[in-house]
Design a protein around this motif. Sequence first.
Motif, short mmCIF file in Angstrom:
data_model
loop_
_atom_site.label_atom_id
_atom_site.label_comp_id
_atom_site.label_asym_id
_atom_site.label_seq_id
_atom_site.Cartn_x
_atom_site.Cartn_y
_atom_site.Cartn_z
N ASP A 1 0.78 -1.17 0.14
CA ASP A 1 -0.06 0.03 0.03
C ASP A 1 0.80 1.19 -0.10
N TYR B 1 2.50 2.52 3.35
CA TYR B 1 1.63 2.33 4.48
C TYR B 1 1.56 0.84 4.91
N HIS C 1 -1.12 -0.72 11.99
CA HIS C 1 -0.81 -1.70 11.28
C HIS C 1 0.61 -1.87 10.77
N PHE D 1 -10.31 -1.23 1.86
CA PHE D 1 -9.97 -1.45 0.53
C PHE D 1 -11.24 -2.17 -0.23
N PHE E 1 -7.11 -2.83 6.35
CA PHE E 1 -6.74 -2.22 5.09
C PHE E 1 -6.50 -3.53 3.96
N GLN F 1 -1.27 -5.68 5.20
CA GLN F 1 -1.35 -4.63 6.48
C GLN F 1 -2.03 -5.29 7.80
N ARG G 1 2.39 13.00 11.50
CA ARG G 1 1.06 12.97 11.06
C ARG G 1 0.88 11.34 11.45
N ASP H 1 -1.01 8.22 10.80
CA ASP H 1 -2.04 7.39 10.11
C ASP H 1 -2.97 6.67 10.87
N VAL H 2 -4.23 6.70 10.37
CA VAL H 2 -5.75 5.99 10.76
C VAL H 2 -5.53 6.08 12.43
N GLU I 1 -4.73 11.84 11.38
CA GLU I 1 -5.55 11.54 10.34
C GLU I 1 -6.61 10.62 10.95
N HIS J 1 -3.22 12.41 -0.96
CA HIS J 1 -2.76 11.18 -1.82
C HIS J 1 -3.93 10.15 -1.78
N ASP J 2 -4.98 10.58 -0.98
CA ASP J 2 -6.05 9.52 -1.10
C ASP J 2 -7.36 10.03 -1.55
N ARG K 1 -6.56 5.39 -6.09
CA ARG K 1 -6.20 6.68 -5.82
C ARG K 1 -4.85 6.79 -6.71
N ARG L 1 -1.52 10.46 -7.58
CA ARG L 1 -0.17 10.17 -7.20
C ARG L 1 0.80 10.18 -8.59
C1 NOJ Z 1 -4.57 6.45 5.55
C2 NOJ Z 1 -3.43 6.57 4.25
O1 NOJ Z 1 -3.50 8.07 3.89
C3 NOJ Z 1 -3.61 5.90 3.01
O2 NOJ Z 1 -3.01 6.25 1.95
C4 NOJ Z 1 -3.24 4.42 3.28
O3 NOJ Z 1 -3.60 3.67 2.40
C5 NOJ Z 1 -4.31 4.09 4.78
N1 NOJ Z 1 -4.20 5.22 5.81
C6 NOJ Z 1 -3.82 2.70 5.31
O4 NOJ Z 1 -2.70 2.96 6.04
#
Ligand code: NOJ
Length: 560
Positions: free
Chosen positions: A76, A79, A119, A162, A185, A189, A219, A221-222, A278, A339-340, A430, A434
């Motif tokens: 991913d 990530y 993860h 996903f 995800f 992961q 930052r 993540d999740v 996030e 990027h998402d 996405r 990117r």
């Molecule tokens: C949020 C991230 O911005 C995204 O790109 C990623 O796929 C997921 N978290 C899982 O880590």
Amino acid sequence: MPVSSGCDAEAVVDASEAAAWWKTAVVYQVYIRSFADSDGDGIGDVNGLRHRLTHLRDLGVDALWINPWYASPMADAGYDVADYRAIEPAYGDLDQAQALIREAHAHGLRVILDIVPNHTSSEHAWFTAALAGDEAARARYIFRPGRGPDGADPPNDWESTFGGPAWTRVPGPDGKPGDYYLHLFAPGQPDLDWGNPEVRDEFDDILRFWFDHDVDGFRIDVAHGLAKHPGLPDAGPRDADDPTRPHPAWDQDAVHEIYRRWRRIADSYTPPRVFVAEAWVPDNERLALYLRPDELHTAFQFDFLRSPFRADLIRDVVDNSLETAGKVGAVSTWVLSNHDVPRHLTRYARSQPDHLVEAHWDRARWPTEEADLVLGERRARAIALVSLALPGTAYIYQGEELGLPEVEDIVPEARQDPIWRQSGFSDPGRDGSRVPLPWEPTGPTYGFSPPDATAAPWLPQPPSWSRHAASEQAADPASTLNLYRAALRLRRDRLGGDDAITWLPTPDGVLAFRRGGVECWLNTGAADIALPTGEVLVASGPVRDGGALPPDTAAWIEVS
Ligand code: NOJ
């Protein structure tokens, strides 16, 4: 500004103000894989970023946030971290990372990294040990037996973000189908069990490792996913955004203790380090819980990127964001793209709904309506002036300052995002946001890779990107890049002093607010509107003689 300690009260106030740089910062998001490739393998890297740091300095941002750059098998796009203390070899090494941090600081740019605590990668040493039967390693993840007579059904009904089930079954010690592990995800992961003290200790240590390498913050993540409801109950049929019935995987109250602990670590450094979460939670009231004074400094408020180009909705989003963050003494954050999600230029290039939408803007159905990219670009330039005029932290996603659109026609064979596969090839994913950046107007990679590159960019660049190249944009006074530069300069010079905004009376379709001696006007309607008397400091498009602001245009006016 004095930052030394001492008994002089004024100096102490100044020092804490300097430490709170993040309250007013403009942060540039570097998607490292697509920023600049120094060694010709078609993949952006640390040295490429070092080489292009002057682009960020000249743009006038305060900090950069670098998407995960750790060793990863890239299930991913990074990530899925295999080693949190090592740089992905395709990106460089720790010495280069250290040099980047040093050089960024020398340019006056702070550096925020991306930490991925929900993860690991399935190739992380912990997970491979878990699969090999190491009980202590297994207890750091979420393994459960299946349901049904032979365990053929997953432990609960949770779905992967996903697509498909959030559980994958692995062989037991006897080689027969055994337990399942949770992955919110991709299967690559596996979710960590944050109830396990070893997991907590490990991440304390990872934070310290990078803080000791002088990074200024993370930052997260999740951030809303780390604590799961005990017992992992079925989610049942649900409205994803129903705050009265939170999904048992997300936004559980137990998560806050983790961030209190992290805050203590960040505060133990001089200067204190910072966090931005996030956290996709149902509303800003829930988000504010993450922003209590002993938790995280900021969190992305995603409603801005869920809002269509409509003055009434944008105004509601701004009001709600300022009000809810303000209640806990936090600042707002303004995010238009990342990027998402599909790039906002393209989001605005089609008919606009009359309500907030899901962050992905249903990109799977877009091809049924043609995008008017000229219109999208006008609107994207206009909204930039709104987001940069607001108090709080503003984020710029790499390429938006070049006026980049979403790339919607990536051929299926070139797509890399796991969403494409996990959605059964129904959601393009996405990748379109990117695509590697264009730096020069000519050449096979627009200067993304060196001329002697041995591989093509990891995602194909469209044939029409010359005009977006950074060097072209820099040379054109009317370019989007120069609009951003001008706005950032003015933000620093004119908007720093006053954090309050006052809405001004406007006709339908128009939004206007005053901050200090500057008014920001945005016209999302269909007709010209009259502007107040005053010098136009910057405008996203031509302002007509007599002070009329055309549709899809914004301007900052000096009024005092
Ligand atoms: C949020 C991230 O911005 C995204 O790109 C990623 O796929 C997921 N978290 C899982 O880590």
